[in-house]
Design a protein around this motif. Structure first.
Motif, PDB file in Angstrom:
ATOM      1  N   GLY A  45      -0.621   1.685 -11.383  1.00  0.00           N
ATOM      2  CA  GLY A  45      -0.087   2.891 -10.750  1.00  0.00           C
ATOM      3  C   GLY A  45      -0.128   2.842  -9.237  1.00  0.00           C
ATOM      4  N   ILE A  46      -0.462   1.693  -8.652  1.00  0.00           N
ATOM      5  CA  ILE A  46      -0.605   1.586  -7.201  1.00  0.00           C
ATOM      6  C   ILE A  46       0.646   0.953  -6.612  1.00  0.00           C
ATOM      7  N   THR A  47       1.245   1.635  -5.681  1.00  0.00           N
ATOM      8  CA  THR A  47       2.494   1.144  -5.089  1.00  0.00           C
ATOM      9  C   THR A  47       2.352   0.733  -3.640  1.00  0.00           C
ATOM     10  N   ALA A  48       1.253   1.143  -2.990  1.00  0.00           N
ATOM     11  CA  ALA A  48       1.133   0.867  -1.551  1.00  0.00           C
ATOM     12  C   ALA A  48      -0.326   0.716  -1.156  1.00  0.00           C
ATOM     13  N   LEU A  49      -0.531   0.020  -0.055  1.00  0.00           N
ATOM     14  CA  LEU A  49      -1.837  -0.131   0.566  1.00  0.00           C
ATOM     15  C   LEU A  49      -1.722   0.295   2.022  1.00  0.00           C
ATOM     16  N   VAL A  50      -2.700   1.068   2.506  1.00  0.00           N
ATOM     17  CA  VAL A  50      -2.774   1.407   3.925  1.00  0.00           C
ATOM     18  C   VAL A  50      -3.735   0.420   4.578  1.00  0.00           C
ATOM     19  N   ASP A  51      -3.283  -0.269   5.637  1.00  0.00           N
ATOM     20  CA  ASP A  51      -4.125  -1.284   6.247  1.00  0.00           C
ATOM     21  C   ASP A  51      -4.987  -0.700   7.369  1.00  0.00           C
ATOM     22  N   HIS A  52      -5.760  -1.578   8.007  1.00  0.00           N
ATOM     23  CA  HIS A  52      -6.713  -1.123   9.031  1.00  0.00           C
ATOM     24  C   HIS A  52      -6.023  -0.661  10.296  1.00  0.00           C
ATOM     25  N   ARG A  53      -4.724  -0.881  10.402  1.00  0.00           N
ATOM     26  CA  ARG A  53      -3.963  -0.353  11.534  1.00  0.00           C
ATOM     27  C   ARG A  53      -3.179   0.900  11.150  1.00  0.00           C
ATOM     28  N   GLU A  54      -3.491   1.440   9.984  1.00  0.00           N
ATOM     29  CA  GLU A  54      -2.895   2.680   9.465  1.00  0.00           C
ATOM     30  C   GLU A  54      -1.419   2.505   9.106  1.00  0.00           C
ATOM     31  N   GLN A  55      -1.031   1.264   8.800  1.00  0.00           N
ATOM     32  CA  GLN A  55       0.325   0.977   8.362  1.00  0.00           C
ATOM     33  C   GLN A  55       0.346   0.853   6.841  1.00  0.00           C
ATOM     34  N   GLN A  56       1.419   1.326   6.227  1.00  0.00           N
ATOM     35  CA  GLN A  56       1.541   1.287   4.774  1.00  0.00           C
ATOM     36  C   GLN A  56       2.377   0.084   4.353  1.00  0.00           C
ATOM     37  N   HIS A  57       1.890  -0.618   3.324  1.00  0.00           N
ATOM     38  CA  HIS A  57       2.573  -1.815   2.834  1.00  0.00           C
ATOM     39  C   HIS A  57       2.812  -1.683   1.324  1.00  0.00           C
ATOM     40  N   PRO A  58       4.005  -2.029   0.842  1.00  0.00           N
ATOM     41  CA  PRO A  58       4.231  -2.050  -0.600  1.00  0.00           C
ATOM     42  C   PRO A  58       3.433  -3.182  -1.242  1.00  0.00           C
ATOM     43  N   VAL A  59       3.037  -2.991  -2.482  1.00  0.00           N
ATOM     44  CA  VAL A  59       2.306  -4.033  -3.199  1.00  0.00           C
ATOM     45  C   VAL A  59       3.002  -4.349  -4.508  1.00  0.00           C
ATOM     46  N   LYS A  60       2.804  -5.567  -4.970  1.00  0.00           N
ATOM     47  CA  LYS A  60       3.376  -6.013  -6.236  1.00  0.00           C
ATOM     48  C   LYS A  60       2.492  -7.133  -6.768  1.00  0.00           C
ATOM     49  N   ALA A  61       2.776  -7.606  -7.957  1.00  0.00           N
ATOM     50  CA  ALA A  61       2.033  -8.735  -8.503  1.00  0.00           C
ATOM     51  C   ALA A  61       2.137  -9.911  -7.540  1.00  0.00           C
ATOM     52  N   GLY A  62       1.000 -10.513  -7.218  1.00  0.00           N
ATOM     53  CA  GLY A  62       0.959 -11.627  -6.279  1.00  0.00           C
ATOM     54  C   GLY A  62       0.505 -11.237  -4.890  1.00  0.00           C
ATOM     55  N   THR A  63       0.516  -9.927  -4.545  1.00  0.00           N
ATOM     56  CA  THR A  63       0.038  -9.481  -3.234  1.00  0.00           C
ATOM     57  C   THR A  63      -1.438  -9.846  -3.069  1.00  0.00           C
ATOM     58  N   VAL A  64      -1.790 -10.404  -1.924  1.00  0.00           N
ATOM     59  CA  VAL A  64      -3.180 -10.739  -1.612  1.00  0.00           C
ATOM     60  C   VAL A  64      -3.719  -9.702  -0.632  1.00  0.00           C
ATOM     61  N   LEU A  65      -4.888  -9.176  -0.921  1.00  0.00           N
ATOM     62  CA  LEU A  65      -5.461  -8.165  -0.045  1.00  0.00           C
ATOM     63  C   LEU A  65      -6.956  -8.353   0.117  1.00  0.00           C
ATOM     64  N   LEU A  66      -7.456  -7.834   1.231  1.00  0.00           N
ATOM     65  CA  LEU A  66      -8.892  -7.736   1.455  1.00  0.00           C
ATOM     66  C   LEU A  66      -9.307  -6.328   1.104  1.00  0.00           C
ATOM     67  N   GLY A  67     -10.132  -6.185   0.090  1.00  0.00           N
ATOM     68  CA  GLY A  67     -10.633  -4.886  -0.325  1.00  0.00           C
ATOM     69  C   GLY A  67     -12.141  -4.829  -0.186  1.00  0.00           C
ATOM     70  N   VAL A  68     -12.725  -3.763  -0.715  1.00  0.00           N
ATOM     71  CA  VAL A  68     -14.167  -3.543  -0.611  1.00  0.00           C
ATOM     72  C   VAL A  68     -14.717  -3.191  -1.993  1.00  0.00           C
ATOM     73  N   LEU A  69     -15.796  -3.832  -2.382  1.00  0.00           N
ATOM     74  CA  LEU A  69     -16.453  -3.498  -3.645  1.00  0.00           C
ATOM     75  C   LEU A  69     -17.074  -2.106  -3.520  1.00  0.00           C
ATOM     76  N   ALA A  70     -16.763  -1.227  -4.480  1.00  0.00           N
ATOM     77  CA  ALA A  70     -17.174   0.174  -4.323  1.00  0.00           C
ATOM     78  C   ALA A  70     -17.232   0.881  -5.667  1.00  0.00           C
ATOM     79  N   ASN A  71     -17.990   1.971  -5.684  1.00  0.00           N
ATOM     80  CA  ASN A  71     -17.982   2.904  -6.804  1.00  0.00           C
ATOM     81  C   ASN A  71     -16.932   3.975  -6.541  1.00  0.00           C
ATOM     82  N   ARG A  72     -16.258   4.396  -7.614  1.00  0.00           N
ATOM     83  CA  ARG A  72     -15.372   5.552  -7.498  1.00  0.00           C
ATOM     84  C   ARG A  72     -15.593   6.405  -8.737  1.00  0.00           C
ATOM     85  N   ASP A  73     -15.945   7.665  -8.526  1.00  0.00           N
ATOM     86  CA  ASP A  73     -16.342   8.540  -9.625  1.00  0.00           C
ATOM     87  C   ASP A  73     -15.447   9.774  -9.666  1.00  0.00           C
ATOM     88  N   SER A  74     -14.160   9.552  -9.570  1.00  0.00           N
ATOM     89  CA  SER A  74     -13.199  10.655  -9.527  1.00  0.00           C
ATOM     90  C   SER A  74     -13.131  11.382 -10.863  1.00  0.00           C
TER      91      SER A  74
END
Length: 360
Positions: A45-74
């Motif tokens: 369900g994820i279509t975009a990533l916001v980067d550290h410069r506050e720019q939005q990028h589309p994502v698809k299979a094969g996109t490489v990203l730097l993320g952060v290991l985290a808990n999410r309890d939504s």
């Protein structure tokens, strides 16, 4: 493998230039807050990533990203976690992209269907490339937070916006309040100390007129769904960041529902209660407001000033009558969030808090 060889998108939860660190990608034991390189296998369900410069990028299979290991309890969107003992990461380890635009990565606990019609954020699927290492070991976003240059000002007024659930309109209301306050020539700084790390709400706060906006990521936390002691050690910086701008008012928006995500730990920070002008709590219904009242008493926070207001989808007249019958006629209720009602509420609130500051 060198980080530079990946040409990866850097998520907004990694707020710093990694160039000087001469980063390498390697296997290791990942813990909460560690930076990880992953490849998207199914964006879900994820279509975009916001980067550290506050720019939005589309994502698809094969996109490489730097993320952060985290808990999410939504309570409304995908949720997942990082085991307390850590998560062994080797190339190809399957993981979940939990945090939508913010690049939170973990093991999946639950996700709605990607094509749901309820506006719920579904998780994506990724595979690990490796953890980001510097010469000192695995890089954690806590290492990227900076020491505040100003101490917290005990006289700064705090207006807290909270809610009984996600998606009840907290950010919309907080942004409107910022507009009203700045229209009266007050300097407002916005703080988002709890929730799942991202930047969407801070962008909304700045767009509304806040002179600056900070969140828990600035303090080195990927989310507030963490150990209370760890949260308390990091979050103390947030209000000190705000103090650097000499604000007249700090608008604090608490993420998620008031009952969870260390919201109560934030409200129990030393000296904070004396600064809180009001906690404006957006409620999905009167039952939720009763729950907030009981929770605050349970956590010894019943001396906080609280004003309840219904979410815009509820009948304000019946909400007010039920709440004042159940909690007492003196219960503070903002039964309308029209521009006129907000103007009156904020005028009274800022006048009262200004008088209190003069007395101190």
């Amino acid at each position: 493998m060198r980080l530079d060889d990946l040409n990866a998108l850097q998520a907004t939860t990694i707020r710093g230039d990694l160039g000087p660190y001469d980063c390498q990608i390697a296997d290791g034991l990942g813990t909460e807050g560690d930076v990880i390189a992953v490849r998207v296998t199914d964006p879900g369900g994820i279509t975009a990533l916001v980067d550290h410069r506050e720019q939005q990028h589309p994502v698809k299979a094969g996109t490489v990203l730097l993320g952060v290991l985290a808990n999410r309890d939504s309570t409304t969107h995908a949720s997942g976690h990082i085991p307390q003992a850590g998560l062994p990461i080797i190339g190809g380890t399957p993981l979940a992209w939990l945090g939508g635009q913010s690049g939170l990565i973990g093991t999946l606990d639950w996700s709605p269907a990607p094509d749901n019609q309820l506006g719920q954020q579904a998780a994506g699927r990724v595979e690990a490339i490796g953890l980001v290492h510097t010469q000192f070991g695995v890089l954690n976003i806590a290492q990227l937070s900076r020491t505040p240059t100003t101490e917290t000002d005990p006289h700064t007024r705090l207006l807290v916006v909270a809610g009984t659930a996600a998606e009840v309109g907290k950010t919309t209301l907080a942004s409107r309040i910022i507009r009203h306050l700045t229209a009266t020539k007050l300097r407002v700084v916005a703080v988002k100390p709890t929730g799942s790390g991202g930047i969407t709400d801070s962008l909304a706060h700045r767009a509304a007129g806040a002179v600056a906006a900070y969140d828990l990521v600035d303090c080195g936390l990927p989310s507030s769904y963490t150990d209370p002691g760890r949260y308390a050690r990091h979050i103390r910086q947030c209000l000190a960041y705000a103090a650097q701008h000499r604000p007249d008012v700090v608008l604090v928006e608490l993420g998620g529902d008031l009952l969870w995500g260390n919201n109560d730990v934030f409200l129990r920070q030393p000296g904070l209660r004396e600064q809180v002008t009001d906690v404006l709590c957006v409620c999905a219904d009167a039952t939720g407001a009763l729950g907030v009242d009981a929770f605050l008493r349970q956590r010894a926070l019943q001396d906080l000033p609280v004003t309840y207001t219904p979410t815009y989808t509820r009948n304000p007249a019946t909400f007010t009558s039920r709440l004042q019958q159940l909690l007492g006629p003196a219960t503070a209720v903002l039964d309308s969030t029209t521009d006129d009602a907000l103007t009156t509420y904020l005028r009274v609130l800022t006048a009262v808090s200004a008088t209190a500051n003069e007395r101190t």
